[in-house]
Design an enzyme around this catalytic site. Sequence first.
Site, mmCIF file in Angstrom:
data_model
loop_
_atom_site.group_PDB
_atom_site.id
_atom_site.type_symbol
_atom_site.label_atom_id
_atom_site.label_comp_id
_atom_site.label_asym_id
_atom_site.label_seq_id
_atom_site.Cartn_x
_atom_site.Cartn_y
_atom_site.Cartn_z
ATOM 1 N N ASP A 10 18.044 56.964 64.479
ATOM 2 C CA ASP A 10 18.281 57.530 63.143
ATOM 3 C C ASP A 10 17.115 57.150 62.236
ATOM 4 O OD1 ASP A 10 21.086 58.258 61.287
ATOM 5 O OD2 ASP A 10 19.260 57.567 60.305
ATOM 6 N N ASP A 104 17.726 64.223 61.485
ATOM 7 C CA ASP A 104 17.069 62.917 61.609
ATOM 8 C C ASP A 104 17.753 61.981 62.597
ATOM 9 O OD1 ASP A 104 19.292 61.819 60.171
ATOM 10 O OD2 ASP A 104 17.947 60.311 59.318
ATOM 11 N N GLU A 105 18.581 62.536 63.471
ATOM 12 C CA GLU A 105 19.440 61.662 64.262
ATOM 13 C C GLU A 105 19.705 62.265 65.642
ATOM 14 O OE1 GLU A 105 23.952 60.134 63.482
ATOM 15 O OE2 GLU A 105 23.047 61.483 62.051
HETATM 16 P P1 TTP Z 1 21.125 59.867 56.787
HETATM 17 O O1 TTP Z 1 20.559 59.482 58.113
HETATM 18 O O2 TTP Z 1 22.589 59.669 56.573
HETATM 19 O O3 TTP Z 1 20.412 59.058 55.638
HETATM 20 P P2 TTP Z 1 18.882 58.652 55.491
HETATM 21 O O4 TTP Z 1 18.095 58.992 56.700
HETATM 22 O O5 TTP Z 1 18.362 59.222 54.218
HETATM 23 O O6 TTP Z 1 18.962 57.081 55.295
HETATM 24 P P3 TTP Z 1 19.337 55.958 56.379
HETATM 25 O O7 TTP Z 1 19.587 56.651 57.676
HETATM 26 O O8 TTP Z 1 18.143 55.051 56.420
HETATM 27 O O9 TTP Z 1 20.547 55.286 55.826
HETATM 28 O O10 TTP Z 1 20.802 61.375 56.479
HETATM 29 C C1 TTP Z 1 19.574 61.990 56.857
HETATM 30 C C2 TTP Z 1 19.120 62.977 55.814
HETATM 31 O O11 TTP Z 1 20.126 63.957 55.591
HETATM 32 C C3 TTP Z 1 18.871 62.345 54.467
HETATM 33 O O12 TTP Z 1 17.551 61.841 54.348
HETATM 34 C C4 TTP Z 1 19.154 63.464 53.509
HETATM 35 C C5 TTP Z 1 20.186 64.313 54.208
HETATM 36 N N1 TTP Z 1 21.533 64.071 53.634
HETATM 37 C C6 TTP Z 1 21.958 64.862 52.578
HETATM 38 O O13 TTP Z 1 21.264 65.778 52.147
HETATM 39 N N2 TTP Z 1 23.197 64.612 52.022
HETATM 40 C C7 TTP Z 1 24.008 63.593 52.442
HETATM 41 O O14 TTP Z 1 25.125 63.395 51.903
HETATM 42 C C8 TTP Z 1 23.549 62.767 53.543
HETATM 43 C C9 TTP Z 1 24.408 61.638 54.054
HETATM 44 C C10 TTP Z 1 22.309 63.050 54.093
HETATM 45 MG MG MG Z 2 18.815 58.481 58.606
#
Ligand code: TTP
Ligand code: MG
Length: 388
Positions: A10, A104-105
Amino acid sequence: MMERNILHIDMDAFYAAIEQRDNPDLRGLPVIIGSRHPRSVVSTASYEARAFGVHSAMPMVKALKLCPEAICIPPNLKKYQNVSEKIMQIFNKYTDLVEALSLDEAFLDVSGSQRIFGNPRVIAQRIKENIKEQVGLTCSIGISYNKFLAKLASDLEKPNGMTVICKEDIKNKVWPLPINKMWGIGPKSSIKLEKCNIRTIGQLAQTDLNFLQNILGSWGAEVYHMANGIDNRPVVPHREAHSIGHETTFLEDTVDLEFIKMVLLDLAQEVGRRLRSQKIKGKTIVLKLRYSDFKTITRNHTLMECTDRDDLIYKIAIGLFKTNYDKNKSLRLIGITVTGLTTGEEHKQISLFPVENEKSNILYQALDKINSKYGEKTVTRARLVRKS
Ligand code: TTP
Ligand code: MG
């Protein structure tokens, strides 16, 4: 079954990290991805902004109260999609079994990759280095013998973390965690469980299975097994999206039925267009309504056969709207999602009206073609052209 080696990868603060990568002036500063519009919500925030309590899905107004000096950047999805493709290409170098969960995952099953690339830790380390060198970003990786534990692990040492959970670690690494870290336990289930004094994954694991099924329903058994470290779900590569949806937040809350209907038609057209462009159809139409007090309801209807047709999606959505909309309240947001998706031959149907269907398929293909050539909304139904 042979023990599997699963990685869950992730990216850290994905959208924000990309913006900081591309603009060195933003590095080290609190960055919020989202527009400054008062009705907008936070997509994500840099770790500097998170230190102020800002997080994804928070209303922008609240985020800016917590962190007034934050720099807001509107999201650039195209750019993030490009980065995502590069990351997925790196994953694919190490195994064919890559299951992307979002931009992103992803899960990687690297059980069969070790002879060539080394043990899972070595693979994880190489992937981190590849991402850093080729994409300029950091990620966090969880390593375990199933999907549930790998996903849990990737979150434990964010950002730029690498965490292994083996069987022996369950009692000390997993069981002390709060139940909201469990896959599938949302805020509502959390409250129900807490009322029964179940607060940690360990307590969940030691609860009586029948009791848990009473509280959580059919999901109970799965949760119970996961809490005990059992999860046999395979990593399924190239999984299709589970749903295709579109929603709109109104600039002002509205009670104008004609306007709402027009927006619904627009949403149905957008969802239909996306289904057709991916050559998929769906069976269940979901309508989402959010009122001005943020109360949100979703209502769905399942068809006998799958569809990708705007008119049918619209008809079902409007039906759901009419039976469920509370006319005393003004509406803040409306959305349509289609789920129960299938591709290819599965949805070939015998039609009672072959000629009609044939004609309208040709019409849809033509409309989609014109719209993709000249930009969206070049050709649209007359009702969507605003009266001024
Ligand atoms: P995440 O992997 O949940 O968050 P992140 O990568 O920003 O942070 P981290 O993993 O380090 O905690 O989500 C990936 C992307 O998806 C995030 O950068 C933006 C988008 N996203 C949204 O647009 N709305 C949301 O509610 C979430 C959770 C994510
Ligand atoms: Mg993330």
